[in-house]
Design a protein around this motif. Structure first.
Motif, PDB file in Angstrom:
ATOM      1  N   ALA A 109       0.853  -1.186   0.000  1.00 26.86           N
ATOM      2  CA  ALA A 109       0.000   0.000   0.000  1.00 26.86           C
ATOM      3  C   ALA A 109       0.888   1.236   0.000  1.00 26.86           C
ATOM      4  N   GLU A 110       0.357   2.340  -0.548  1.00 28.42           N
ATOM      5  CA  GLU A 110       1.095   3.597  -0.604  1.00 28.42           C
ATOM      6  C   GLU A 110       0.157   4.755  -0.303  1.00 28.42           C
ATOM      7  N   ILE A 111       0.736   5.836   0.270  1.00 30.67           N
ATOM      8  CA  ILE A 111      -0.023   7.056   0.533  1.00 30.67           C
ATOM      9  C   ILE A 111       0.820   8.261   0.122  1.00 30.67           C
ATOM     10  N   VAL A 112       0.142   9.381  -0.101  1.00 26.98           N
ATOM     11  CA  VAL A 112       0.808  10.663  -0.341  1.00 26.98           C
ATOM     12  C   VAL A 112       0.317  11.642   0.712  1.00 26.98           C
ATOM     13  N   ILE A 113       1.268  12.340   1.344  1.00 27.79           N
ATOM     14  CA  ILE A 113       0.947  13.299   2.398  1.00 27.79           C
ATOM     15  C   ILE A 113       1.261  14.706   1.904  1.00 27.79           C
ATOM     16  N   ALA A 149       0.027  24.458   4.419  1.00 27.19           N
ATOM     17  CA  ALA A 149       0.803  25.628   4.020  1.00 27.19           C
ATOM     18  C   ALA A 149       1.310  26.360   5.258  1.00 27.19           C
ATOM     19  N   GLY A 150       2.490  26.963   5.115  1.00 18.96           N
ATOM     20  CA  GLY A 150       3.089  27.694   6.228  1.00 18.96           C
ATOM     21  C   GLY A 150       3.927  26.831   7.139  1.00 18.96           C
ATOM     22  N   THR A 151       4.168  25.568   6.755  1.00 25.35           N
ATOM     23  CA  THR A 151       4.982  24.658   7.573  1.00 25.35           C
ATOM     24  C   THR A 151       6.148  24.117   6.758  1.00 25.35           C
ATOM     25  N   THR A 152       7.169  23.659   7.472  1.00 27.00           N
ATOM     26  CA  THR A 152       8.334  23.033   6.861  1.00 27.00           C
ATOM     27  C   THR A 152       8.646  21.749   7.613  1.00 27.00           C
ATOM     28  N   VAL A 153       8.888  20.659   6.885  1.00 22.08           N
ATOM     29  CA  VAL A 153       9.273  19.392   7.504  1.00 22.08           C
ATOM     30  C   VAL A 153      10.752  19.476   7.897  1.00 22.08           C
ATOM     31  N   VAL A 154      11.027  19.314   9.182  1.00 16.35           N
ATOM     32  CA  VAL A 154      12.415  19.358   9.656  1.00 16.35           C
ATOM     33  C   VAL A 154      12.930  17.974  10.027  1.00 16.35           C
ATOM     34  N   LYS A 155      12.020  16.959  10.097  1.00 16.38           N
ATOM     35  CA  LYS A 155      12.445  15.589  10.355  1.00 16.38           C
ATOM     36  C   LYS A 155      11.452  14.633   9.724  1.00 16.38           C
ATOM     37  N   ASN A 156      11.979  13.612   9.052  1.00 17.82           N
ATOM     38  CA  ASN A 156      11.154  12.626   8.354  1.00 17.82           C
ATOM     39  C   ASN A 156      11.950  11.327   8.332  1.00 17.82           C
ATOM     40  N   ASP A 157      11.389  10.264   8.902  1.00 22.03           N
ATOM     41  CA  ASP A 157      12.141   9.019   9.085  1.00 22.03           C
ATOM     42  C   ASP A 157      12.006   8.032   7.940  1.00 22.03           C
ATOM     43  N   SER A 158      10.876   8.011   7.221  1.00 21.26           N
ATOM     44  CA  SER A 158      10.656   6.879   6.320  1.00 21.26           C
ATOM     45  C   SER A 158       9.979   7.201   4.995  1.00 21.26           C
ATOM     46  N   CYS A 159       9.744   8.464   4.699  1.00 20.42           N
ATOM     47  CA  CYS A 159       9.015   8.810   3.481  1.00 20.42           C
ATOM     48  C   CYS A 159       9.900   9.595   2.517  1.00 20.42           C
ATOM     49  N   LEU A 160       9.516   9.577   1.242  1.00 21.59           N
ATOM     50  CA  LEU A 160      10.280  10.250   0.202  1.00 21.59           C
ATOM     51  C   LEU A 160       9.603  11.553  -0.189  1.00 21.59           C
ATOM     52  N   LYS A 161      10.416  12.607  -0.343  1.00 21.91           N
ATOM     53  CA  LYS A 161       9.865  13.896  -0.736  1.00 21.91           C
ATOM     54  C   LYS A 161       9.475  13.863  -2.197  1.00 21.91           C
ATOM     55  N   ARG A 162       8.279  14.373  -2.505  1.00 21.38           N
ATOM     56  CA  ARG A 162       7.764  14.389  -3.863  1.00 21.38           C
ATOM     57  C   ARG A 162       7.288  15.797  -4.209  1.00 21.38           C
ATOM     58  N   GLY A 163       8.214  16.730  -4.211  1.00 19.70           N
ATOM     59  CA  GLY A 163       7.857  18.110  -4.497  1.00 19.70           C
ATOM     60  C   GLY A 163       7.676  18.905  -3.225  1.00 19.70           C
ATOM     61  N   SER A 164       7.306  20.157  -3.379  1.00 16.16           N
ATOM     62  CA  SER A 164       7.179  21.064  -2.246  1.00 16.16           C
ATOM     63  C   SER A 164       6.043  20.633  -1.317  1.00 16.16           C
ATOM     64  N   GLY A 165       6.411  20.279  -0.090  1.00 14.88           N
ATOM     65  CA  GLY A 165       5.411  19.932   0.914  1.00 14.88           C
ATOM     66  C   GLY A 165       4.688  18.630   0.692  1.00 14.88           C
ATOM     67  N   ARG A 166       5.177  17.766  -0.206  1.00 15.37           N
ATOM     68  CA  ARG A 166       4.515  16.498  -0.497  1.00 15.37           C
ATOM     69  C   ARG A 166       5.476  15.339  -0.227  1.00 15.37           C
ATOM     70  N   TYR A 167       4.952  14.264   0.377  1.00 14.03           N
ATOM     71  CA  TYR A 167       5.768  13.106   0.729  1.00 14.03           C
ATOM     72  C   TYR A 167       5.014  11.830   0.390  1.00 14.03           C
ATOM     73  N   ALA A 168       5.750  10.856  -0.135  1.00 15.86           N
ATOM     74  CA  ALA A 168       5.178   9.551  -0.468  1.00 15.86           C
ATOM     75  C   ALA A 168       5.675   8.519   0.535  1.00 15.86           C
ATOM     76  N   CYS A 169       4.764   7.723   1.055  1.00 17.45           N
ATOM     77  CA  CYS A 169       5.092   6.702   2.048  1.00 17.45           C
ATOM     78  C   CYS A 169       4.417   5.391   1.641  1.00 17.45           C
ATOM     79  N   GLY A 170       4.908   4.294   2.161  1.00 19.79           N
ATOM     80  CA  GLY A 170       4.294   3.010   1.847  1.00 19.79           C
ATOM     81  C   GLY A 170       4.793   1.920   2.758  1.00 19.79           C
TER      82      GLY A 170
END
Length: 381
Positions: free
Chosen positions: A250-254, A258-279
């Motif tokens: 299974a996969e999801i996109v997060i 707006a107005g936030t910045t990810v400063v830590k992410n353990d297991s997902c891949l960045k997919r553009g500005s403010g978007r992350y793919a996880c599975g």
């Protein structure tokens, strides 16, 4: 259990499918010829047709037949049945005493499975198709969906499945033996791919569903704060799901607010500005499994009406008939901003803070005015 014939409950197939399956099972399929001067024995299994449309709670059979393609008779043969997570053997009381049952736990490369291994201590002639006199009955569990059975034949000792398996437990029903099938076409001599073993797989598709769902989050903080975010992916069942090959279960996109910045992410891949793919890591998701994905978000500024989301993506899900829980919101309430992104400003305290600030300003103004009046009166005196 082992049954002499499939019977009305064994499989919900058409009569034509059963006939084709029986012919394929009893007739062996030619394989790539071995070297002509190879004196080693050989065994060849007949192919097994796919099993479709079985119902959870039912049982079915996989008719197994094999040929000794070597030049000498065999004195002992083992047949093994490896069953994926959604399948299981029947009760030990229905398993023949010359068969043993064991379980193999899940590892990184494969989900858990069960195994039934039967030993036939009898002479197996060359050039003849043999089948068990009673075929193994396999139970369809409530979690079945995309499953498979791997059947193996071995002539070189008990085929232990690998590491960390449970202690083999023998059945208690009367032993079964192999019987000749004189009307079946044997595999040609020398057609075995391997000297001492052969294996074949049959897919099993059950009539079942699995509900994949996501859960968002509601965050609170002030500009400059770093807040934790956790979103969840769940398989609510009842079925487990295993994909083909390296496809994730299974996969999801997060999408971050707006107005936030990810400063830590353990297991997902960045997919553009403010978007992350996880599975999911492996290609399967068991019933009841949950995956949590955690982030640390810094609140850079308050953006009225800003809202993030988490949404199921990835491979198609024809088994999932519930779609209203495939997407969820990520809400962020920013204290001291122009309004909460979730549309509910009372929860941030801003609704009461602003009147208090106004009251304080009024009191201060009133105090200043009273002071000036007192000074003027004193000067006149």
């Amino acid at each position: 259990m082992f049954q002499t014939s499939p019977g009305p409950r064994a499989l919900r197939w058409t009569a034509g499918t059963v006939g084709v399956l029986a012919l394929l099972a009893l007739g062996a399929t030619p394989a790539t010829p071995a070297a002509a001067d190879d004196p080693s024995p050989g065994v060849v299994l007949g192919k097994i047709a796919p099993v479709d449309g079985v119902e959870p709670g039912s049982t079915f059979q996989v008719p197994v037949g094999f040929t000794n393609t070597g030049t000498e008779a065999l004195g002992k043969v083992w047949l093994s049945y490896s069953l994926s997570h959604g399948l299981s053997r029947t009760e030990l009381a229905e398993l023949p005493s010359n068969c043993k049952y064991l379980t193999i736990p899940s590892v990184d490369e494969a989900p858990d499975s069960t195994e039934a291994i039967c030993e036939f201590d009898q002479t197996v002639k060359t050039g003849v198709v043999y089948t068990p006199e009673k075929q193994l009955a396999i139970r369809v569990r409530d979690s079945a969906l995309y499953d498979h059975v791997r059947v193996g034949v071995n002539t070189d000792g008990f085929p232990y499945p690998g590491d960390n398996f449970s202690h083999p437990v023998p059945g208690t029903a009367p032993a079964v033996k192999l019987v000749e099938q004189p009307d079946a076409t044997p595999a040609p001599s020398g057609s075995a791919k391997r000297s001492f073993s052969d294996a074949t797989d049959a897919t099993v598709t059950a009539v079942n569903t699995a509900d994949f769902k996501v859960a968002g989050a509601r965050l609170k903080g002030a500009v400059g704060d770093t807040v934790p975010l956790t979103v969840r992916l769940t398989n609510a069942g009842p079925a487990w799901v295993q994909r083909n090959g390296d496809t994730r279960g299974a996969e999801i996109v997060i999408k971050m607010p707006a107005g936030t910045t990810v400063v830590k992410n353990d297991s997902c891949l960045k997919r553009g500005s403010g978007r992350y793919a996880c599975g999911t890591g492996p290609n399967w998701v068991k019933e009841g499994d949950e995956e949590n994905y955690t982030f640390q978000l810094k609140i850079d500024k308050a953006v009225p009406g800003a809202r993030g989301s988490v949404e199921l993506t990835g491979p198609s899900r024809p088994f999932d008939t519930v779609t209203q829980n495939d997407k969820a919101d990520i809400r962020l309430d920013v204290a001291g901003g122009d309004g909460a992104s979730g549309g509910d400003t009372a929860n941030t305290g801003a609704g009461t803070a602003l009147p208090l600030v106004g009251a304080a300003a009024a009191v201060a103004a009133l105090g200043a005015g009273a002071f000036l009046v007192a000074r003027r009166r004193a000067h006149r005196r």
